[in-house]
Design an enzyme around this catalytic site. Structure first.
Site, PDB file in Angstrom:
ATOM      1  N   GLN A  69       0.809  -1.221   0.000  1.00 20.55           N
ATOM      2  CA  GLN A  69       0.000   0.000   0.000  1.00 20.55           C
ATOM      3  C   GLN A  69       0.844   1.274   0.000  1.00 20.55           C
ATOM      4  O   GLN A  69       0.326   2.364  -0.190  1.00 20.55           O
ATOM      5  CB  GLN A  69      -0.935   0.013   1.207  1.00 20.55           C
ATOM      6  N   CYS A 118      -5.101   0.325   3.601  1.00 26.50           N
ATOM      7  CA  CYS A 118      -5.007  -1.079   4.020  1.00 26.50           C
ATOM      8  C   CYS A 118      -6.319  -1.833   3.839  1.00 26.50           C
ATOM      9  O   CYS A 118      -6.337  -2.997   3.454  1.00 26.50           O
ATOM     10  CB  CYS A 118      -4.530  -1.169   5.457  1.00 26.50           C
ATOM     11  N   HIS A 168      -5.705  -0.797  11.517  1.00 26.57           N
ATOM     12  CA  HIS A 168      -5.132  -1.441  10.337  1.00 26.57           C
ATOM     13  C   HIS A 168      -5.931  -2.695   9.994  1.00 26.57           C
ATOM     14  O   HIS A 168      -6.341  -3.444  10.882  1.00 26.57           O
ATOM     15  CB  HIS A 168      -3.676  -1.817  10.611  1.00 26.57           C
ATOM     16  N   ASN A 200      -0.056  -9.282   5.195  1.00 19.25           N
ATOM     17  CA  ASN A 200      -0.091  -7.841   5.322  1.00 19.25           C
ATOM     18  C   ASN A 200       0.020  -7.204   3.944  1.00 19.25           C
ATOM     19  O   ASN A 200       0.156  -7.897   2.926  1.00 19.25           O
ATOM     20  CB  ASN A 200       1.048  -7.364   6.232  1.00 19.25           C
TER      21      ASN A 200
END
Length: 511
Positions: free
Chosen positions: A119, A125, A430, A453
């Site tokens: 990102q 996110c 997040h 992630n």
């Protein structure tokens, strides 16, 4: 019968004295526990404490005394020297925790999306996490080795929709004071990068999806701070003008609100289009050419909305173990509120008139069981958490036992999950994706979780993190799952009239 021996009963007066003595011992014991560092001397009842009698100012002499006590401890001297020249967390990191949090899982989805996404310097996110869920279904359907959906496409439309949502909120709150908490919260971040699962659902329903190759990231999508500042400044200017027009005694001024707002949105559109580039039209067909993993050529032509709907077709649902990703919904764990209740947040959203942000509030056990069942079906799980707590992004570890603050500072960080929410200590900051879990072979309870992630392959282990189960209990707030993996009782919560939380509530935080 016959086990307890008979004991003589004391006289009535003696009984009262015995009770008083025992009560005194109990009170003394309680006080000794609470004040174990002090000597207890019973000089009768304690004096009545008045708030005004305490020392209200800091004494320099007292602080000097504290300092002498700190520096008399050899452990503190060693810590002082270490902290002066090193990162504190690197010193306090427990080696045993780092070793124990291994990337080994006995339940893991067989098909993780590739490549690991990035990102960059943006707060997208939630868009990366959601498209990382969506893309697995598309990759299974078309037999792809690597694939990304365009996060920038959803980002563009989200900014447009948030700007419109903000201006509509301004028009609906013209009677509210400008310096009130609601208006100040609305004005604080009208088009921030963050979002929620239901907001993604709104965008996908209205604008669809496109492959990243057809609308890749522009510089200002990857580095969104200037874009946000420009649009935010313009929207605040628009907000003040709309409030003045709406409050004007002139009928013609109030009648012009619609046309004025449209011109305002046109200005926002200009900024976004120049900085992000014009996106594919949701009403026009795109052409996507690719090779599958077997080397076969494909040419897909579809409108973005049609492409998104393919996630619900029979072939895709079958490839996903019976899960339709368009039907997923949010479970949250908010211990401040009653479980098995529906929560929503006042004036939080992006598409005006679209699907509201809603959460089914349940306990941690319910969330974890639902996530495990979803992973066993081969589907990744979008989740929201407070990623900054007890985490190491370089090693990719999130574990409440990672740093030994108690050893260093001789104090515990003792806030509960509910207390952290109540005091602003924690919130969903997040969004990421769960792709695996390690279950204890004896108890079948979760031990650790595998996390995908969106901070590039250089973070963690090739872009993947390990999350301890205890960290999940304390800092995971949301998991998005298939309705079929929870009980009917939980599904029925969706039929309730939701409890409406204030816009500034921690559950209104956008990941």
């Amino acid at each position: 019968m016959g086990i307890s021996q008979s004991k003589p009963q004391p006289e009535a007066g003696a009984q009262e004295k015995l009770t008083e003595a025992l009560r005194a011992l109990e009170l003394r014991s309680e006080r000794e526990i609470a004040e174990k560092d002090y000597v207890y001397i019973d000089n009768g009842p304690p004096p009545t404490y008045k708030l005004s009698e305490h020392q209200q100012t800091l004494s320099v002499d007292k602080i000097s005394q504290w300092e002498r006590e700190v520096l008399q401890d050899d452990k503190n001297l060693m810590a002082l020297n270490a902290f002066a020249a090193n990162d504190t967390n690197s010193i306090l990191k427990r080696r045993s925790t780092v070793i124990g949090d291994t990337q080994i899982f006995n339940v893991k989805i067989p098909f993780e999306g590739s490549p690991v996404t990035n990102q960059r310097a943006s707060g997208r996110c939630w868009l990366f996490a959601s498209t990382n869920v969506f893309r697995v279904a598309i990759m299974k359907k078309y037999k792809l080795e690597k694939f990304e959906l365009s996060q920038a496409y959803l980002f563009y439309w989200d900014k447009i929709e948030k700007a419109n949502y903000f201006l509509e909120n301004i028009l609906q709150t013209v009677e509210d004071p400008l310096d009130g908490r609601l208006l100040q919260t609305l004005l604080a971040s009208p088009v921030g990068d963050g979002g929620q699962w239901d907001m993604v659902a709104n965008l996908v329903e209205k604008y669809g999806l496109v492959p990243q190759s057809l609308y890749p990231d522009a510089y200002n999508a990857m580095n969104s701070s200037l874009l946000n500042r420009l649009v935010t400044t313009k929207l605040r200017e628009h907000a003040l003008r709309l409030r003045r027009l709406a409050s004007s005694p002139s009928l013609s001024s109030r009648a012009s609100l619609g046309s004025v707002k449209e011109k305002m949105m046109q200005e926002i559109h200009l900024i976004l289009t120049l900085m992000l580039g014009p996106p594919p039209s949701p009403k026009s067909a795109f052409e996507w050419q690719f090779y599958d993993k077997d080397g076969a050529y494909h040419n897909i032509q579809a409108r973005p909305t049609e492409f998104a709907k393919e996630l619900s077709d029979a072939r895709t649902v079958k490839a996903c173990g019976g899960t339709d990703v368009h039907r997923l919904f949010s479970l949250v764990n908010d211990p401040r509120n009653s479980y098995n209740t529906l929560l929503t947040v006042n004036r939080l959203g992006n598409v005006w008139g679209g699907r509201p942000v809603t959460y089914v509030n349940v306990d941690n056990v319910t969330i974890k069981k639902a996530v495990v069942e979803t992973l066993k079906r081969g589907i990744p799980v979008f989740f929201g958490s407070d990623v900054g707590k007890y985490s190491d992004s370089s090693k990719g570890i999130m574990d409440t036992a990672l740093f030994d603050y108690e050893l260093a500072f001789n104090t515990k960080l003792a806030l509960s999950k509910a207390e952290r929410l109540m005091t602003g200590e924690s919130a969903m900051t997040h969004a990421m994706v769960l792709t695996g879990v390690h279950l204890d072979e004896k108890t079948n309870e979760p031990v650790r979780w595998r996390v995908e992630n969106s901070w590039s392959a250089s973070a963690g282990t090739d872009g993947y993190f390990v999350m301890s189960d205890k960290w999940m209990d304390e800092f995971v707030y949301q998991a998005v799952v298939d309705p079929s993996v929870v009980s009917k009782e939980v599904r029925d919560v969706l039929k309730q009239e939701p409890k409406v939380l204030d816009l500034w509530d921690p559950m209104g935080a956008l990941a």
